[in-house]
Design an enzyme around this catalytic site. Structure first.
Site, PDB file in Angstrom:
ATOM      1  N   ASP A  14       0.841  -1.196   0.000  1.00  0.00           N
ATOM      2  CA  ASP A  14       0.000   0.000   0.000  1.00  0.00           C
ATOM      3  C   ASP A  14       0.879   1.250   0.000  1.00  0.00           C
ATOM      4  O   ASP A  14       1.168   1.837   1.036  1.00  0.00           O
ATOM      5  CB  ASP A  14      -0.895  -0.014   1.242  1.00  0.00           C
ATOM      6  CG  ASP A  14      -2.116   0.865   1.063  1.00  0.00           C
ATOM      7  OD1 ASP A  14      -2.298   1.413  -0.045  1.00  0.00           O
ATOM      8  OD2 ASP A  14      -2.882   1.001   2.028  1.00  0.00           O
ATOM      9  N   CYS A  16     -26.238  20.379  26.810  1.00  0.00           N
ATOM     10  CA  CYS A  16     -24.999  20.610  26.084  1.00  0.00           C
ATOM     11  C   CYS A  16     -23.816  20.544  27.054  1.00  0.00           C
ATOM     12  O   CYS A  16     -23.813  21.262  28.059  1.00  0.00           O
ATOM     13  CB  CYS A  16     -25.056  21.974  25.401  1.00  0.00           C
ATOM     14  SG  CYS A  16     -23.487  22.481  24.706  1.00  0.00           S
ATOM     15  N   CYS A  52     -22.099  24.249  27.355  1.00  0.00           N
ATOM     16  CA  CYS A  52     -22.704  25.414  28.016  1.00  0.00           C
ATOM     17  C   CYS A  52     -23.841  25.059  28.963  1.00  0.00           C
ATOM     18  O   CYS A  52     -24.362  25.927  29.652  1.00  0.00           O
ATOM     19  CB  CYS A  52     -23.202  26.407  26.970  1.00  0.00           C
ATOM     20  SG  CYS A  52     -24.662  25.845  26.092  1.00  0.00           S
TER      21      CYS A  52
END
Ligand code: IVH
Length: 716
Positions: free
Chosen positions: A127, A416, A419
């Site tokens: 590869d 969240c 916050c």
């Protein structure tokens, strides 16, 4: 074109954006596609214009500015090489059956009996990237990349720095010999290179193949030389005389000439032997020290190869047996939620580091909440992960037998993590389905979204603050001057701080530019620049000050509430008219019902607005902003107007005004403009060419006016 001296900063920012994209496009067409669309002189003019604008507006220099990029000039590109014998690719086999089919096809083509064995040379499929080396009388004269197979790039100087590539051949090679093979990087060299890149603050490579390709295509061969690359020889192009009658014999000769041939190459006689070789290589794959992605089988006899020939772009005499995507088992140590710039919560699996095909994997994507639930992935679980090529590793499944007894189903956060605001999944009204992603609703205060939100806030249809573009927002945010919209107005109270930040930014920029140009830093014309900067700050302060007076519709739009753009914001503003009524309305119990009752506002939009105002952080941030503002109420529909409260439909051609103008005028007079005629319609204004709407008007007995009649009516 406007002279650079006359550009406003908003115009300059726009033009720099256009130039960055335009120049990048020309670079791509020139280098990658080799199909330039403009002359060199025109191209140079674009770059010059870009540099002149940047000179005058140093604060607007973009991170992706063309002036940061080197290596884009004509003289610096590689010459093209036309391959005398095309460099082909290989057909793929993915299963044992595919391999049996391949042998069957070969036998049939050659007219061999079904049980007749054909000798196959089997070797690992490396590869890396293929290269062709041309030797004349034993001396390396040219090295090229594969390119599109017909034409590659001349990278002779770079290939000469690879120690596996002999500059002069040993033994008795044919007078003309093109040896082809794979340039690759070992895992060890790859790790060392990335460590160095990291230390130097440069980007790290994703995998050994990319880094080999990147290293070989350096314009400066000394960079290639500083990277350890290797080369395996496995086939040939033009050759003046064949030194052997078989593929395996050819490789033996290559080895005698001084090439490195893969030591695992093996001649197999039967399908069973071939498949055994494949499994053997697969089991050793992780310990080879370099990346391979399969095994290549080639019919060994060259006279057979000659007869078999090619189909389209691959030889009938060879195939690549690919390995399945690599898998490994490891422990899921944690699930971390990342918040994107648009508020999307993305789950990332933190894994106990595990090597998958030579690459250490520490993270995997978990896509979304449903995916975690569907696979029932729990923290502490042993999981099977998979890595295929460049894609981000994925979790395939959980091994339930190894689940710790106390492992609990994962609870996706509904708040969240950045916050603390609510994170919600929207429901599509039509399908009734939940969105796959959960999003943070703390738009105004969420740090993950701050910059994006502030950029939107100052946009053209929102606060439109001249001179305060995206770049400056980012700069002020980085320096701690901006967190939320109110901070923009607070800037007017600290012009010295703003000046300081801008001056520092300018100094770094010009240093960087000088360094990029290889010049020493200097202090020059400082006074002039300072004066210019004072002006910049002064103008900016004035521009911000001017926008303290703002229309309610613009303010609502600027909040960046999901689904609320210019049109919806105007609808809402028209309904509440004053900022006080609006704020009171949003805090009222029935806020949602009231919003939904407005023409043009549906459930999803109303929900998004309520989610925003349900977030106390948002309301506080908005109040801090309002303290700075003088919000203009929306003009009250003229009650005395003869059309106020009436529903009007315009149809046919209007001659004295555009349709848009007519609509705006009617609305400003308190009329509602609709697109279709019904019994509720009060007036149809029909110009020439009016069709079905006029008929509908007659059907419903609606008053019909021509354009002049309408103008006369509203003139009163
Ligand atoms: S033979 C006519 N042998 O695989 C075919 N190719 O998909 C000549 N590759 O472009 C190729 N290892 O870059 C051959 N042992 C090997 C290989 C090999 C890797 C690459 C090569 C080629 C691609 C074809």
């Amino acid at each position: 074109m406007k002279s650079v001296e006359k550009l406003t900063s908003a115009e300059a920012e726009k033009e720099l954006d256009r130039l960055a994209r335009e120049i990048a496009g020309h670079d791509r067409r020139y280098h990658a596609e080799d199909a330039p669309t403009i002359s060199d002189a025109d191209y140079d003019a674009l770059r010059r214009r870009n540099a002149e604008i940047e000179d005058r507006f140093p604060l607007l220099v973009r991170a992706d500015s063309p002036s940061h990029r080197v290596g884009a000039k004509a003289s610096e590109k590689f010459a093209k090489v036309t391959h005398r014998v095309a460099m082909l690719s290989l057909d793929n086999a993915f299963s044992d059956e595919d391999v049996a089919d391949f042998l069957g096809r070969v036998r049939r083509f050659l007219g061999l009996k079904e049980d007749e064995d054909i000798a196959i040379a089997a070797e690992p499929k490396i590869d890396g990237l293929s290269a062709s080396l041309r030797y004349e009388n034993g001396v390396l004269v040219q090295g090229a990349t594969r390119g599109d197979g017909m034409e590659g790039e001349d990278i002779t100087a770079n290939l000469k720095t690879i120690s596996d590539i002999p500059l002069r051949l040993k033994g008795k090679p044919p007078a003309i010999l093109e040896v082809r093979g794979e340039v690759y990087m070992t895992h060890k060299a790859f790790d060392a290179l990335n460590k160095r890149q990291e230390k130097d603050g440069k980007p790290v490579y994703a995998n050994p193949r990319n880094s080999a390709a990147g290293s070989v295509r350096q314009l400066d061969p000394s960079i290639t030389a500083s990277r350890t690359l290797n080369f395996f020889a496995y086939t040939w192009g033009e050759i003046s005389q064949l030194p052997a009658k078989t593929q395996s014999g050819m490789l033996e000769n290559f080895s005698d000439y001084g090439f490195v041939v893969n030591p695992l190459v093996r001649r197999c006689e039967t399908l069973a032997e071939i498949l055994k070789f494949y499994r053997d290589i697969e089991s050793r794959r992780a310990n080879l020290g370099y990346d391979i992605d399969g095994v290549v089988y080639k019919v060994d006899r060259l006279d057979f190869q000659e007869r078999l020939g090619f189909v389209s772009r691959s030889p009938r005499w060879a195939t690549a047996h690919k390995f399945p995507a690599e898998q490994a088992e490891t422990v899921l140590e944690d699930i971390e939620i990342q918040v994107g710039r648009t508020g999307k919560l993305a789950p990332v699996a933190r894994l106990k580091p595990v090597t998958v095909g030579g690459v250490v994997v520490r993270n995997a994507t978990l896509h979304n909440e449903d995916e975690i639930a569907r696979k029932d992935v729990r923290i502490g679980d042993t999981v099977v992960i998979q890595r295929a090529g460049d894609v981000i590793p994925q979790i395939v499944r959980v091994i339930e037998d190894k689940r710790p007894r106390n492992a609990k189903p994962y609870k996706f956060p509904t708040e969240c993590p950045v916050c603390g605001s609510h994170a919600v999944r929207e429901v599509d009204e039509k399908t009734g389905k939940e969105d796959v992603d959960r999003r943070c609703t703390g738009g105004l205060i969420c740090d993950a979204q701050t910059v994006e939100r502030l950029r939107y806030f100052v946009g053209r249809d929102q606060f439109d603050i001249e001179g305060l573009g995206g770049t400056m927002i980012e700069l002020f945010h980085d320096k701690g001057l901006l967190k939320e919209p109110a901070d923009i107005f607070a800037l007017t109270e600290k012009p010295e701080k703003v000046s300081k930040v801008l001056a520092e930014h300018r100094a770094t920029l010009s240093e960087e530019r000088r360094a990029a140009e290889g010049k020493d830093p200097v202090k020059k014309a400082k006074k002039k620049e300072d004066e210019r900067e004072d002006k910049v700050v002064e103008n900016l302060m004035a521009a911000i000050e001017r926008r303290r007076k703002i229309g309610l519709d613009r303010l609502i739009n600027a909040l960046g509430i999901r689904h609320v753009g210019e049109t919806t914001a105007r609808l809402i503003a028209r309904h509440y008219r004053t900022v006080d009524a609006f704020m009171a309305g949003m805090e009222a119990e029935d806020a949602r019902t009231e919003l939904e009752s407005l023409e043009g506002i549906g459930g999803v939009v109303a929900e998004a607005i309520c989610d925003f105002f349900d977030e106390p952080h948002n309301v506080k941030a908005l109040n801090r902003l309002l303290a700075w503002l003088d919000v203009q109420a929306m003009a009250a529909p003229a009650k005395s107007s003869p059309v106020s409260g009436k529903t009007v439909v315009f149809t046919g051609t209007l001659e004295k005004m555009t349709r848009q103008e007519a609509k705006a005028r009617a609305e400003s007079l308190g009329a509602k403009v609709s697109g279709s005629v019904s019994a509720k319609t009060d007036i149809v204004v029909a110009g020439p060419g009016a069709g079905s709407k006029l008929k509908d008007a007659q059907k419903h007995n609606v008053q019909v006016l021509d354009e002049d009649g309408w103008l006369k009516l509203i003139a009163n």
